[in-house]
Design a protein around this motif. Structure first.
Motif, PDB file in Angstrom:
ATOM      1  N   UNK A  70      -8.566  14.981  11.368  1.00  0.00           N
ATOM      2  CA  UNK A  70      -7.662  14.132  10.592  1.00  0.00           C
ATOM      3  C   UNK A  70      -6.192  14.322  10.966  1.00  0.00           C
ATOM      4  N   UNK A  71      -5.798  15.540  11.358  1.00  0.00           N
ATOM      5  CA  UNK A  71      -4.399  15.750  11.743  1.00  0.00           C
ATOM      6  C   UNK A  71      -4.078  14.986  13.026  1.00  0.00           C
ATOM      7  N   UNK A  72      -4.951  15.102  14.019  1.00  0.00           N
ATOM      8  CA  UNK A  72      -4.739  14.385  15.270  1.00  0.00           C
ATOM      9  C   UNK A  72      -4.779  12.877  15.047  1.00  0.00           C
ATOM     10  N   UNK A  73      -5.748  12.403  14.262  1.00  0.00           N
ATOM     11  CA  UNK A  73      -5.830  10.966  13.985  1.00  0.00           C
ATOM     12  C   UNK A  73      -4.598  10.480  13.210  1.00  0.00           C
ATOM     13  N   UNK A  74      -4.077  11.304  12.312  1.00  0.00           N
ATOM     14  CA  UNK A  74      -2.851  10.941  11.594  1.00  0.00           C
ATOM     15  C   UNK A  74      -1.671  10.801  12.544  1.00  0.00           C
ATOM     16  N   UNK A  75      -1.569  11.724  13.511  1.00  0.00           N
ATOM     17  CA  UNK A  75      -0.494  11.645  14.506  1.00  0.00           C
ATOM     18  C   UNK A  75      -0.656  10.409  15.384  1.00  0.00           C
ATOM     19  N   UNK A  76      -1.889  10.095  15.758  1.00  0.00           N
ATOM     20  CA  UNK A  76      -2.136   8.897  16.567  1.00  0.00           C
ATOM     21  C   UNK A  76      -1.779   7.639  15.766  1.00  0.00           C
ATOM     22  N   UNK A  77      -2.107   7.629  14.486  1.00  0.00           N
ATOM     23  CA  UNK A  77      -1.745   6.482  13.645  1.00  0.00           C
ATOM     24  C   UNK A  77      -0.225   6.332  13.564  1.00  0.00           C
ATOM     25  N   UNK A  78       0.499   7.454  13.493  1.00  0.00           N
ATOM     26  CA  UNK A  78       1.964   7.366  13.470  1.00  0.00           C
ATOM     27  C   UNK A  78       2.494   6.834  14.801  1.00  0.00           C
ATOM     28  N   UNK A  79       1.852   7.211  15.912  1.00  0.00           N
ATOM     29  CA  UNK A  79       2.253   6.680  17.221  1.00  0.00           C
ATOM     30  C   UNK A  79       1.990   5.176  17.276  1.00  0.00           C
ATOM     31  N   UNK A  80       0.872   4.745  16.731  1.00  0.00           N
ATOM     32  CA  UNK A  80       0.563   3.310  16.690  1.00  0.00           C
ATOM     33  C   UNK A  80       1.575   2.568  15.813  1.00  0.00           C
TER      34      UNK A  80
ATOM     35  N   UNK B 216       2.845  11.071   4.315  1.00  0.00           N
ATOM     36  CA  UNK B 216       3.122  12.310   3.584  1.00  0.00           C
ATOM     37  C   UNK B 216       3.177  12.094   2.073  1.00  0.00           C
ATOM     38  N   UNK B 217       3.546  10.899   1.616  1.00  0.00           N
ATOM     39  CA  UNK B 217       3.467  10.598   0.175  1.00  0.00           C
ATOM     40  C   UNK B 217       2.011  10.626  -0.292  1.00  0.00           C
ATOM     41  N   UNK B 218       1.126  10.064   0.520  1.00  0.00           N
ATOM     42  CA  UNK B 218      -0.289  10.055   0.160  1.00  0.00           C
ATOM     43  C   UNK B 218      -0.863  11.471   0.154  1.00  0.00           C
ATOM     44  N   UNK B 219      -0.460  12.284   1.118  1.00  0.00           N
ATOM     45  CA  UNK B 219      -0.902  13.679   1.142  1.00  0.00           C
ATOM     46  C   UNK B 219      -0.417  14.405  -0.110  1.00  0.00           C
ATOM     47  N   UNK B 220       0.851  14.211  -0.462  1.00  0.00           N
ATOM     48  CA  UNK B 220       1.397  14.845  -1.662  1.00  0.00           C
ATOM     49  C   UNK B 220       0.682  14.344  -2.922  1.00  0.00           C
ATOM     50  N   UNK B 221       0.178  13.110  -2.858  1.00  0.00           N
ATOM     51  CA  UNK B 221      -0.538  12.528  -3.989  1.00  0.00           C
ATOM     52  C   UNK B 221      -2.006  12.909  -4.055  1.00  0.00           C
ATOM     53  N   UNK B 222      -2.483  13.701  -3.088  1.00  0.00           N
ATOM     54  CA  UNK B 222      -3.850  14.203  -3.165  1.00  0.00           C
ATOM     55  C   UNK B 222      -4.824  13.642  -2.158  1.00  0.00           C
ATOM     56  N   UNK B 223      -4.402  12.766  -1.255  1.00  0.00           N
ATOM     57  CA  UNK B 223      -5.312  12.250  -0.226  1.00  0.00           C
ATOM     58  C   UNK B 223      -5.364  13.271   0.904  1.00  0.00           C
ATOM     59  N   UNK B 224      -6.557  13.794   1.193  1.00  0.00           N
ATOM     60  CA  UNK B 224      -6.731  14.819   2.230  1.00  0.00           C
ATOM     61  C   UNK B 224      -7.830  14.388   3.195  1.00  0.00           C
TER      62      UNK B 224
ATOM     63  N   UNK C 103      -8.402   5.172   5.427  1.00  0.00           N
ATOM     64  CA  UNK C 103      -7.141   5.623   4.816  1.00  0.00           C
ATOM     65  C   UNK C 103      -5.970   5.311   5.730  1.00  0.00           C
ATOM     66  N   UNK C 104      -6.111   5.665   7.001  1.00  0.00           N
ATOM     67  CA  UNK C 104      -5.000   5.521   7.944  1.00  0.00           C
ATOM     68  C   UNK C 104      -4.633   4.056   8.166  1.00  0.00           C
ATOM     69  N   UNK C 105      -5.614   3.164   8.140  1.00  0.00           N
ATOM     70  CA  UNK C 105      -5.328   1.729   8.251  1.00  0.00           C
ATOM     71  C   UNK C 105      -4.698   1.229   6.953  1.00  0.00           C
ATOM     72  N   UNK C 106      -5.184   1.703   5.820  1.00  0.00           N
ATOM     73  CA  UNK C 106      -4.606   1.321   4.522  1.00  0.00           C
ATOM     74  C   UNK C 106      -3.138   1.755   4.438  1.00  0.00           C
ATOM     75  N   UNK C 107      -2.826   2.937   4.953  1.00  0.00           N
ATOM     76  CA  UNK C 107      -1.443   3.417   4.950  1.00  0.00           C
ATOM     77  C   UNK C 107      -0.537   2.467   5.729  1.00  0.00           C
ATOM     78  N   UNK C 108      -1.071   1.846   6.781  1.00  0.00           N
ATOM     79  CA  UNK C 108      -0.273   0.906   7.579  1.00  0.00           C
ATOM     80  C   UNK C 108       0.188  -0.256   6.716  1.00  0.00           C
ATOM     81  N   UNK C 109      -0.730  -0.815   5.934  1.00  0.00           N
ATOM     82  CA  UNK C 109      -0.351  -1.925   5.045  1.00  0.00           C
ATOM     83  C   UNK C 109       0.671  -1.448   4.016  1.00  0.00           C
ATOM     84  N   UNK C 110       0.484  -0.226   3.513  1.00  0.00           N
ATOM     85  CA  UNK C 110       1.430   0.323   2.538  1.00  0.00           C
ATOM     86  C   UNK C 110       2.807   0.533   3.158  1.00  0.00           C
ATOM     87  N   UNK C 111       2.847   0.735   4.474  1.00  0.00           N
ATOM     88  CA  UNK C 111       4.115   0.947   5.183  1.00  0.00           C
ATOM     89  C   UNK C 111       4.762  -0.369   5.598  1.00  0.00           C
ATOM     90  N   UNK C 112       4.184  -1.487   5.167  1.00  0.00           N
ATOM     91  CA  UNK C 112       4.777  -2.790   5.459  1.00  0.00           C
ATOM     92  C   UNK C 112       4.349  -3.383   6.786  1.00  0.00           C
TER      93      UNK C 112
END
Length: 198
Positions: A134-144, A159-167, A173-182
């Motif tokens: 998940x850490x590597x995939x999270x970094x790849x999602x940030x690169x995308x 990092x807001x989602x991590x602080x909110x309890x998503x682990x 999750x990573x695709x959903x975060x993209x929509x949340x990021x606009x």
């Protein structure tokens, strides 16, 4: 009226000192982490010159990648006339999420004001050797996200989602975060393709 320093300058100085202290701690943690971590890259189709065939599946670094395998905050490159802050983070690290919650907005403002430049570099020690953790995939999602011009927003949301309890981020999750990021429309489709082609 006293001739001493203004309270705002003291506050900003204290926040910057705390950010640098935490950054140093993350850097020390990074030095203790296992080496040979892959650079987050995305697979893209490179536009061909007129009369040439496009190269499919070329791996390239994100647009705001640094020589140290980080991604620039706000896309502002380092210059010799201002400090450059390097932030080491594991996308699953709760302490990193706390750091981002407290200091991310301050750092972003200092970058926007032209006082500093900054970059985020990613470690994957919480993957514990998993090849597609998940850490590597999270970094790849940030690169995308950087490839579609939304690194800063995606970085904040992750990092807001991590602080909110998503682990242990799932692909969903990573695709959903993209929509949340606009990231929307064609950019969202591009993000998803880049992420899936990892």
């Amino acid at each position: 009226k006293q001739g001493g320093p203004k309270p705002l300058i003291i506050l900003v100085s204290a926040l910057l000192a705390a950010a640098l202290f935490m950054g140093a701690g993350m850097l020390i943690g990074r030095e203790l982490a296992p080496k040979a971590e892959p650079q987050p890259t995305v697979t893209v189709t490179v536009e061909a010159a007129p009369g040439e065939q496009p190269a499919q599946g070329s791996e390239v670094a994100p647009p705001n990648a640094t020589e140290g395998y980080g991604i620039l905050i706000s896309g502002k490159a380092p210059s010799g006339d201002k400090p450059h802050l390097i932030i080491w983070e594991d996308p699953q690290c709760p302490a990193c999420a706390m750091y981002e919650t407290h200091f991310g907005p301050v750092i972003a403002q200092l970058v926007a004001d032209g006082a500093i430049t900054a970059e985020a570099r990613f470690a994957y020690f919480l993957d514990r050797g998993q090849p597609d953790g998940a850490s590597l995939r999270g970094a790849i999602a940030m690169a995308a996200a950087d490839a579609v011009g939304r690194f800063d927003q995606y970085h904040t949301v992750l990092f807001q989602q991590l602080a909110g309890g998503v682990h242990g981020y799932s692909d969903a999750n990573l695709v959903e975060f993209a929509a949340m990021a606009g990231i929307q429309g064609a950019d969202l489709a591009t993000f998803e393709q880049l992420y899936q082609d990892r």
